[in-house]
Scaffold this motif. Sequence first.
Motif, PDB file in Angstrom:
ATOM      1  N   ALA B 109      -7.610  20.141 -17.709  1.00 28.19           N
ATOM      2  CA  ALA B 109      -8.617  19.243 -18.276  1.00 28.19           C
ATOM      3  C   ALA B 109      -8.814  18.040 -17.365  1.00 28.19           C
ATOM      4  CB  ALA B 109      -8.187  18.796 -19.671  1.00 28.19           C
ATOM      5  N   GLU B 110      -7.692  17.490 -16.900  1.00 28.60           N
ATOM      6  CA  GLU B 110      -7.785  16.324 -16.029  1.00 28.60           C
ATOM      7  C   GLU B 110      -8.424  16.685 -14.696  1.00 28.60           C
ATOM      8  OE1 GLU B 110      -4.015  14.018 -16.258  1.00 28.60           O
ATOM      9  OE2 GLU B 110      -4.630  13.412 -14.218  1.00 28.60           O
ATOM     10  N   PHE B 111      -8.041  17.841 -14.179  1.00 27.85           N
ATOM     11  CA  PHE B 111      -8.567  18.301 -12.888  1.00 27.85           C
ATOM     12  C   PHE B 111     -10.082  18.390 -12.932  1.00 27.85           C
ATOM     13  CE2 PHE B 111      -8.017  20.460  -8.829  1.00 27.85           C
ATOM     14  CZ  PHE B 111      -9.130  21.278  -8.733  1.00 27.85           C
ATOM     15  N   VAL B 112     -10.582  18.997 -13.997  1.00 29.34           N
ATOM     16  CA  VAL B 112     -12.022  19.213 -14.059  1.00 29.34           C
ATOM     17  C   VAL B 112     -12.776  17.934 -14.425  1.00 29.34           C
ATOM     18  CG1 VAL B 112     -12.401  19.959 -16.466  1.00 29.34           C
ATOM     19  CG2 VAL B 112     -13.654  21.042 -14.638  1.00 29.34           C
ATOM     20  N   ASP B 113     -12.127  17.077 -15.221  1.00 31.32           N
ATOM     21  CA  ASP B 113     -12.744  15.803 -15.585  1.00 31.32           C
ATOM     22  C   ASP B 113     -13.064  14.952 -14.370  1.00 31.32           C
ATOM     23  OD1 ASP B 113     -11.432  14.719 -18.811  1.00 31.32           O
ATOM     24  OD2 ASP B 113     -13.231  15.813 -18.221  1.00 31.32           O
ATOM     25  N   GLU B 114     -12.148  15.017 -13.393  1.00 29.96           N
ATOM     26  CA  GLU B 114     -12.324  14.184 -12.211  1.00 29.96           C
ATOM     27  C   GLU B 114     -13.404  14.701 -11.273  1.00 29.96           C
ATOM     28  OE1 GLU B 114      -7.674  12.684 -11.928  1.00 29.96           O
ATOM     29  OE2 GLU B 114      -8.450  14.183 -10.525  1.00 29.96           O
ATOM     30  N   LEU B 115     -13.905  15.917 -11.538  1.00 26.88           N
ATOM     31  CA  LEU B 115     -14.896  16.488 -10.629  1.00 26.88           C
ATOM     32  C   LEU B 115     -16.305  16.051 -11.003  1.00 26.88           C
ATOM     33  CD1 LEU B 115     -13.624  20.178 -10.502  1.00 26.88           C
ATOM     34  CD2 LEU B 115     -13.256  18.422  -8.774  1.00 26.88           C
ATOM     35  N   SER B 116     -17.033  15.568 -10.038  1.00 26.52           N
ATOM     36  CA  SER B 116     -18.438  15.269 -10.294  1.00 26.52           C
ATOM     37  C   SER B 116     -19.164  16.610 -10.382  1.00 26.52           C
ATOM     38  CB  SER B 116     -19.018  14.466  -9.127  1.00 26.52           C
ATOM     39  OG  SER B 116     -19.044  15.286  -7.963  1.00 26.52           O
ATOM     40  N   ASN B 117     -20.388  16.588 -10.905  1.00 28.79           N
ATOM     41  CA  ASN B 117     -21.164  17.827 -11.013  1.00 28.79           C
ATOM     42  C   ASN B 117     -21.344  18.465  -9.642  1.00 28.79           C
ATOM     43  OD1 ASN B 117     -21.414  17.451 -13.731  1.00 28.79           O
ATOM     44  ND2 ASN B 117     -23.480  16.618 -13.648  1.00 28.79           N
ATOM     45  N   GLU B 118     -21.614  17.618  -8.648  1.00 29.44           N
ATOM     46  CA  GLU B 118     -21.835  18.111  -7.285  1.00 29.44           C
ATOM     47  C   GLU B 118     -20.573  18.786  -6.753  1.00 29.44           C
ATOM     48  OE1 GLU B 118     -24.755  18.057  -5.773  1.00 29.44           O
ATOM     49  OE2 GLU B 118     -23.859  19.123  -4.090  1.00 29.44           O
ATOM     50  N   MET B 119     -19.435  18.122  -6.974  1.00 23.67           N
ATOM     51  CA  MET B 119     -18.160  18.651  -6.498  1.00 23.67           C
ATOM     52  C   MET B 119     -17.838  19.973  -7.185  1.00 23.67           C
ATOM     53  SD  MET B 119     -15.954  18.030  -4.365  1.00 23.67           S
ATOM     54  CE  MET B 119     -14.373  18.625  -3.899  1.00 23.67           C
ATOM     55  N   LEU B 120     -18.134  20.047  -8.471  1.00 21.47           N
ATOM     56  CA  LEU B 120     -17.862  21.270  -9.221  1.00 21.47           C
ATOM     57  C   LEU B 120     -18.646  22.433  -8.627  1.00 21.47           C
ATOM     58  CD1 LEU B 120     -16.570  22.746 -11.603  1.00 21.47           C
ATOM     59  CD2 LEU B 120     -18.252  21.719 -13.112  1.00 21.47           C
ATOM     60  N   LYS B 121     -19.892  22.186  -8.309  1.00 16.37           N
ATOM     61  CA  LYS B 121     -20.722  23.229  -7.692  1.00 16.37           C
ATOM     62  C   LYS B 121     -20.176  23.649  -6.348  1.00 16.37           C
ATOM     63  CE  LYS B 121     -24.596  21.050  -7.948  1.00 16.37           C
ATOM     64  NZ  LYS B 121     -25.977  20.738  -7.546  1.00 16.37           N
ATOM     65  N   GLU B 122     -19.850  22.649  -5.511  1.00 13.79           N
ATOM     66  CA  GLU B 122     -19.331  22.954  -4.173  1.00 13.79           C
ATOM     67  C   GLU B 122     -18.045  23.754  -4.271  1.00 13.79           C
ATOM     68  OE1 GLU B 122     -20.661  22.247  -1.283  1.00 13.79           O
ATOM     69  OE2 GLU B 122     -22.209  20.799  -1.783  1.00 13.79           O
ATOM     70  N   LEU B 123     -17.216  23.377  -5.230  1.00 16.48           N
ATOM     71  CA  LEU B 123     -15.947  24.077  -5.396  1.00 16.48           C
ATOM     72  C   LEU B 123     -16.173  25.527  -5.782  1.00 16.48           C
ATOM     73  CD1 LEU B 123     -13.185  21.978  -7.195  1.00 16.48           C
ATOM     74  CD2 LEU B 123     -13.142  23.022  -4.951  1.00 16.48           C
TER      75      LEU B 123
END
Lengths: 385, 187
Positions: B109-123
């Motif tokens: 939960a913490e890992f994903v919370d810290e991700l911006s939308n852009e970062m989530l996509k790139e990941l």
Amino acid sequence: MEEDNQQELKAEEEASATASIHGDVLEIILSHVPLIDLEHARCVSNNWNRAVFSSLRHLNPIKPWLIVHKQSTRHPYATMAHAYDPRSGVWLKIDQPPINQVSALRSSHSTLLYMQSSLQFAFSFDPLHLKWYRTNAPLVWRTDPIVALVGHRVVVAGGTFDLGDDPLPLEIYDLRTGKWDICQRIPAVLKDSPSSLWLSVAVDEHKMYVTEKSSGITHSFDPSTKTWYGPYDLRPGKHVFSSAIGFVNDSMVVVGLIGDSENVKGVKLWEVMKGTEMVELREMGEMPEELVGKLKGESACLPSIGLNTMGQFAYLHNPSDPGELILCEVADGACRWGSVRNVVGDDESRMQRLVFTCSDVGLGDLHDAICSGNRRFTVKDNIVD
Amino acid sequence: MADDGVNTKVEAVSKATTETIELRTEDGGVFDVDKPVAMEFLILKSFYEDEGRVFDKTSIRLPNVKQLELSKVIEYCTRALEFGAKSAAAAGDKDAERMVRQEREGFEAEFVDELSNEMLKELILAVNFLDIKEMLDFLIRSVANRIRNRSVAYVRQFFDIENDFTPQEEDQIHQENAWAFEGVDAD
């Protein structure tokens, strides 16, 4: 080749300058998105519209919803609906305007909902019950009759009437003509029967099937010819004390409770084999013990089984304690069992009645519902079984 | 570390096999990655195992991955392996299993919370390329959660998509394909 210390992995064939999520990855993402949100996803772009379509066809197809309608037993009989979507394992709350109330809401099979009063007869059968048909009440008033929609005809039969011994006629409402018609003949076993207690009803394209829950004796009726057929014995065996019928994958199925109501030993599913004169039942599956326990609920009493069927799904509940819903998905001849907590609480159960319908809700239906302006769907989070 | 036995065991293992692989990202980042973690990247696993390459101290360049993403991937995969080991050690003890599960859920939960939308996509794109099944599934579920209950405009903005429907097309898309979902075969 191996000359230097550096190796390079082949770059992605579709390596593009912009990071765009599409193709397989997009379809997998969409397979995790609830149906109600896929309606929005379709409108994003041409590519997304195609991806939604492809994801639904190949990754995670649409599955029938179970809709639980809760109606207050006091005027003005306000109703509330919650739907369970097994594709995403989510419950949705459906906000809708109060149905122009006629009286107690009932359902005897699939998506059909109806209400009757001495003056009016109202019914609805589209997946999300957007359209209600209203007509004059049938000629004869009766309590708790069998009501079934066969093709374009609504059949009203049986039920109880306090005064007089004359058998109640069967009446048929034709949607195309808007008229009621009468058929006098009705099998003796169905006279004077409050349908919701004693009878189980199933419908296919041409006929209505009525089974007496305790004996398994079944009759069928074709409203286009006004002909009754049967009786057929659909009781799977003496060990089954109560049964219910439905259609799964276009085949009739019988769900049977084994043992007795205070001590149910098991629940099984049989398929009715299409034959000639002889009725043959083939055992398809048995509910896992753990789920039978959930079905029984706190009182551990299971006098009969509530059954809703659509497509390849069967939903089962305990009519006297519907705290848990048992799902059975029949695919490739095998039964896959599961359960989900009924999110519609039983807290004020005395003041509420629960009615269950099962619908093949598609994206088109959701679109129509949203566009109508009088439906709102909210996914309920954190429903843990 | 005054930790439970499992933690120290995992650390000891990774210290014993000090084999690392050097990974270079397309923007010049250089990472020394423990072999167990690197082998979670199926693209690397098959590069070595399927092709029968000898595992020697070579440097591999990852053309579709940037440093920020790779560091996040390494972080997640390292923790995932640790949780896997803890879970295995706790097997049979329901309370311990629950604790590991909750710890993992908390971390995710913490890992994903810290991700911006852009970062989530790139990941997602990086992990898809590296072929890390577990992490991809986790990221996909996270992004599906982020677009739940969101308007069309939000989804377009999130994924940086242009609306390429003509007004007539927009009206039509709800009529066409309606049959497709009634279970009728397209072709």
